[in-house]
Design an enzyme around this catalytic site. Structure first.
Site, PDB file in Angstrom:
ATOM      1  N   HIS A 229       4.380   2.827   1.694  1.00 25.95           N
ATOM      2  CA  HIS A 229       4.920   1.718   2.500  1.00 25.95           C
ATOM      3  C   HIS A 229       3.778   0.798   2.925  1.00 25.95           C
ATOM      4  O   HIS A 229       3.108   1.037   3.925  1.00 25.95           O
ATOM      5  CB  HIS A 229       5.635   2.284   3.727  1.00 25.95           C
ATOM      6  CG  HIS A 229       6.388   1.286   4.539  1.00 25.95           C
ATOM      7  ND1 HIS A 229       7.331   1.653   5.476  1.00 25.95           N
ATOM      8  CD2 HIS A 229       6.357  -0.068   4.576  1.00 25.95           C
ATOM      9  CE1 HIS A 229       7.845   0.586   6.041  1.00 25.95           C
ATOM     10  NE2 HIS A 229       7.254  -0.484   5.522  1.00 25.95           N
TER      11      HIS A 229
ATOM     12  N   ASP B 257       2.826   1.635   6.631  1.00 25.55           N
ATOM     13  CA  ASP B 257       3.404   0.324   6.947  1.00 25.55           C
ATOM     14  C   ASP B 257       2.272  -0.687   7.161  1.00 25.55           C
ATOM     15  O   ASP B 257       2.309  -1.496   8.091  1.00 25.55           O
ATOM     16  CB  ASP B 257       4.329   0.377   8.148  1.00 25.55           C
ATOM     17  CG  ASP B 257       5.120  -0.920   8.344  1.00 25.55           C
ATOM     18  OD1 ASP B 257       5.228  -1.708   7.375  1.00 25.55           O
ATOM     19  OD2 ASP B 257       5.623  -1.158   9.462  1.00 25.55           O
TER      20      ASP B 257
END
Length: 444
Positions: A60, A305
């Site tokens: 991610h 992320d």
């Protein structure tokens, strides 16, 4: 005859430790041989006393190209990844434009050629024009991403019916759907009730209730549609409890991030905009519950992320906390943040490999070549010296964000070399063999 032999290390796979030397030819691991066994080889790397880990796979990340290259691009982002031991980056589709068509995905692949320092797999977004999906499937992205809140209307699947309809489009295909678990109705309702723009208002607009409902909806829809899903970062006790109770009904996996395992809402007072992201940071109690879930094996993947912004964007004044660009860098610090958890005794080194190498590789369709040190796999490996410590510093970060929330943290190991398909690309914190990364696609 091996082209390269890495000698003297202890191999760390998800299954445990093993003392073997590693023979490499044509970018692949071709043999694991007994320590000290005589072998004909061209180059020998002496890794005596070190650990040898598979290269990490970050499931991610936002490399920000095309269209947002003042924040990051393929080169700067994969430079950060290489220095951090991430040899495969799975890039999210929320750039400018969002990667929503076969043409946009093909263009993005072409943009990355000869400019990436590690391997990159591309993820594409599901738009409400579901007719685009067959053309995208032909290009074998590593995942399709589905959003249920907080995105433009063209990509918003706000109801159970909409989510189920989208997932049914993938019935019979061997692909993975990433789902970000939010709830647009709670976001809209909370925003109407509280327009103060405070940190508390931002937290209330994206509460644990929204996360839990998003998880439940994703799992029920996946079961109905008989599709494979991956639930994006969770960080609340209610979300963990929902996942724990329902995860068995679907072919599903779940991730969290290092920042959610270390920081809580009280840390906004110190780092403010630099920690602002979505979902919001939770209470210390939520962090404890998330850590307990990680230690108990309920979390499948830890991903970063990685979502950098230009320093001026984070530092600018905004009318509301919610308006601050959300996200922070993480690729360069994933390994060290996970080593901090090892130092604390929450996980062991094989768990680190399971969470950040084997599981993401297997789940995102790269499991026959990434995430493991074994014969036939890509020779993506990290040499980790456990006798030396390393300290994370803002000054060392090569992402365009120019900072890390982990600045000043020390861990009891040091990454000394990074190999990508048998080539040493990083030595002692320096990129020494650039632009050798490839675009990787989902295995059929």
């Amino acid at each position: 005859m091996f082209e390269t032999l890495i000698r003297g290390a202890t191999i760390v796979n998800a299954e445990g430790f093993e003392r073997r030397d590693v023979g490499i030819t044509n970018g692949r691991i071709v043999a694991l041989v007994a320590p000290g066994e005589t072998a004909s080889t061209g180059t020998v790397f002496d890794a005596a006393g070190a650990y040898l880990l598979p290269g990490l796979v970050d499931a991610h990340a936002h490399l920000r190209e095309p269209g947002l290259t003042h924040k990051e691009d393929f080169s700067s982002g994969t430079h950060a990844a290489a220095l951090g031991g991430v040899t495969t980056v799975l890039d999210m589709p929320t750039d400018e434009p969002w990667t929503a068509t076969a043409e946009q995905l093909a263009d993005k692949m072409a943009m990355a050629e000869a400019r990436i320092h590690v391997d990159v797999g591309l993820q594409t977004v599901i738009s409400r024009k579901l007719s685009r999906i067959p053309g995208l499937l032909d290009l074998a992205p590593v995942s399709f991403e589905l959003f249920t809140a907080d995105v433009p209307d063209d990509f918003l699947f706000a109801t159970l019916d909409a989510v189920a309809e989208a997932l049914r489009t993938f019935a019979g295909t061997d692909t993975l759907i990433g789902i970000s678990p939010g709830d647009q109705s709670i976001l809209a309702g909370s925003t109407m009730r509280d327009r103060s723009g405070t940190i508390a208002a931002f937290q209330a607009s994206r509460p644990p209730l929204a996360e839990a409902n998003g998880i439940a909806r994703a799992l029920v829809a996946a079961t109905s549609a008989e599709t494979r899903i991956h639930v994006r970062q969770i960080n609340s006790e209610l979300g963990v409890e929902t996942w724990s109770r329902l995860r068995g009904i679907a072919d599903a996996s779940v991730e969290t991030t290092p920042q959610n395992l270390f920081f809580n809402a009280g840390d906004y007072e110190m780092q403010g905009a630099n920690l602002k992201a979505s979902p919001p940071l939770r209470s210390p109690h939520d962090v404890d519950a998330l850590r307990a879930a990680l230690g108990a094996g309920l979390i499948d993947i830890v991903a970063t992320d990685h979502a950098p912004h230009a320093p001026a964007e984070k530092a600018a004044p905004y009318a509301a906390f919610a308006d601050i660009p959300g996200g922070m860098p993480g690729l360069q610090t994933l390994l060290q943040a996970m080593l901090k958890l090892v130092d604390e005794g929450l996980i062991a080194l094989p768990d680190l490999v399971r969470l950040c190498a084997r599981n993401p590789a297997e789940r995102f369709g790269l499991g026959r070549r990434k995430g493991k040190i074994a014969s036939g796999y890509d020779a993506d490996m990290l040499i980790l010296n456990p006798r030396q410590s390393s300290t994370i510093a803002n000054a060392d970060q090569v992402s365009r964000a120019g900072y890390t929330p982990f600045d000043g943290w020390t861990v009891q190991a040091r990454l000394t070399s990074v190999f990508l398909r048998g080539r040493e690309i990083v030595r002692e914190g320096k990129l020494i063999d650039p632009n050798v990364g490839n675009i990787v696609t989902r295995e059929s």
